[in-house]
Design a protein around this motif. Structure first.
Motif, short mmCIF file in Angstrom:
data_model
loop_
_atom_site.label_atom_id
_atom_site.label_comp_id
_atom_site.label_asym_id
_atom_site.label_seq_id
_atom_site.Cartn_x
_atom_site.Cartn_y
_atom_site.Cartn_z
N ALA A 1 0.20 -0.89 -0.02
CA ALA A 1 -0.07 0.13 0.02
C ALA A 1 0.34 1.32 -0.01
O ALA A 1 0.85 2.54 -0.39
N LEU A 2 1.82 1.13 0.27
CA LEU A 2 3.13 2.64 0.61
C LEU A 2 3.68 2.31 -1.04
O LEU A 2 4.47 3.18 -0.93
N GLY A 3 3.60 1.19 -1.46
CA GLY A 3 4.59 1.63 -3.05
C GLY A 3 5.55 0.65 -3.49
O GLY A 3 6.21 0.75 -4.21
N ALA A 4 6.06 -0.80 -2.54
CA ALA A 4 6.70 -1.34 -2.46
C ALA A 4 5.74 -2.87 -3.59
O ALA A 4 5.16 -2.69 -3.73
N SER B 1 11.40 -0.10 -4.96
CA SER B 1 12.22 1.30 -4.98
C SER B 1 10.62 2.21 -5.57
O SER B 1 11.03 3.63 -5.23
N GLY B 2 9.43 2.55 -5.30
CA GLY B 2 8.63 2.60 -5.04
C GLY B 2 8.24 3.00 -3.68
O GLY B 2 6.58 3.83 -3.71
N LEU B 3 8.62 2.43 -2.79
CA LEU B 3 8.12 2.72 -1.50
C LEU B 3 8.04 4.34 -0.90
O LEU B 3 9.07 4.65 -1.16
N ARG B 4 7.57 4.82 -0.22
CA ARG B 4 7.23 5.96 0.25
C ARG B 4 7.94 6.43 1.62
O ARG B 4 8.68 4.78 1.80
#
Length: 370
Positions: free
Chosen positions: A154-157, A183-186
């Protein structure tokens, strides 16, 4: 005239800490109408944490949010925004796992392999969207054993299987997890994140998340070893020390938060500090605390133990009220202790009308301690 501090935790599955304090206050006033009563609901990181901050912190605001619950359906939840301070100019967000991904949301329909922490992560994301300066997250009362992977997604991972495909939610997905793309984790907010928990369990092993808490979430005895192996795999993907105290909290969500860079701290102790419990105790003549079930484990990090320790250190008389008091519980440190089950005559009667019996308990304690 006596100044009385009422600082109970919630009575799990029965009545919230705030409602429990109000019922105790009503009963106390029935016996001693002239006393000054201060209600300060407590929590240790489980359900009721948001309410504790809302009552104790002037200017705290409830922020509604809709998230995906542990059953896969939408849940109307919220997080709490604490006022801006010099240390947190954007304010502090308090996010509670219990109200977003908690076991009470399942209403008895446990989902040991499919419940996850996605909703908790969605609530954290909503707080980050508000540009808060720091996070306080409470992770008690979890419904899942997903190592917090749902939260991270949910946080981008992205969590993938051996073929590079997204894994299913929950423990089912943890068993298939082979890759973790961050790489997409907030990022954490500038002031970081503090994790409130009363659980110090490691991620794996006989004292770990699957062995100790898996059965409460529906895992059968034959499922434990497989779940423990899956959590070990998740720990390796997260690159954390599986033995870290608290890594096993909330079905391994503690491990995911560690991997994100958050700090794990004892929930009751930190909440007490944040809501000003020591000051409130110092201003009181008598202190009353309590919880749903007071047993031998209550002295190890639970909210009533923290309240009682501060009260005794300041020389204040302290009373206890609990739904039930286990025969193995040590109540010698309390000037008076009352069990709702004993007052009501049965567990069923106490659970059916907790506010009524808490009022009776409040009146009894007022006569004994006032």
């Amino acid at each position: 005239m006596t100044r009385v501090l009422l600082a109970p935790d919630g009575f799990k599955g029965s009545i919230s800490a705030a409602a429990a304090a109000a019922a105790l206050a009503a009963g106390w006033r029935g016996a001693r109408a002239d006393d000054v009563i201060v209600e300060l609901p407590m929590a240790d990181g489980g359900e009721g944490t948001l309410d504790a901050f809302l009552v104790a912190v002037p200017g705290a605001r409830r922020m509604p949010v809709t998230v995906t619950g542990p059953h896969g359906r939408e849940v109307a939840a919220s997080w709490v925004l604490l006022p801006e301070t010099p240390e947190a100019p954007g304010g502090t967000a308090v996010v509670e796992l219990a109200s977003t991904s908690g076991i009470e949301l399942l209403d008895g329909d446990l989902r040991p392999f499919d419940a996850d922490t996605r909703g908790f992560g969605e609530a954290i994301a909503a707080a980050l969207d508000h540009d808060v300066s720091r996070l306080v997250v409470a992770i008690g009362s979890s419904a899942s054993t997903d190592a917090g992977l749902g939260m991270l997604v949910a946080l981008g991972a992205r969590v993938t299987d051996a073929e590079g495909l997204d894994v299913a939610p929950g423990l089912r997905g943890v068993r298939a997890a082979a890759g973790l793309d961050r790489s997409g984790l907030r990022a954490l907010p500038a002031g970081g994140a503090v994790v409130l928990t009363d659980v110090r369990s490691p991620l794996t092993g006989p004292a770990g998340a699957a062995a100790v808490f898996g059965p409460q979430k529906g895992l059968a005895p034959d499922d434990i070893a497989d779940a423990d192996t899956a959590l070990a795999r998740a720990g390796a993907l997260l690159e954390i020390d599986a033995a870290h105290p608290g890594a096993g909290a909330a079905g391994g969500t503690g491990a995911a938060l560690l991997a994100w860079g958050a700090e794990l701290v004892p929930g009751a102790e930190r909440i007490a500090d944040l809501i000003g419990l020591a000051t409130a105790v110092g201003e009181a003549d008598v202190v009353v605390t309590g919880e749903g079930s007071f047993d031998a484990s209550s002295a190890t990090g639970k909210a009533p133990a923290r309240v009682a320790a501060l009260a005794r250190a300041g020389g204040r008389a302290v009373g206890l009220v609990a739904g039930r008091i286990s025969p193995d519980a040590d109540t010698s440190g309390f000037a008076a202790a009352v069990s709702l089950v004993e007052l009501a005559g049965s567990t069923e009667a106490a659970l059916a009308e907790p506010a009524r019996w808490l009022a009776v308990a409040g009146e009894s304690l007022a006569r004994r301690l006032g």
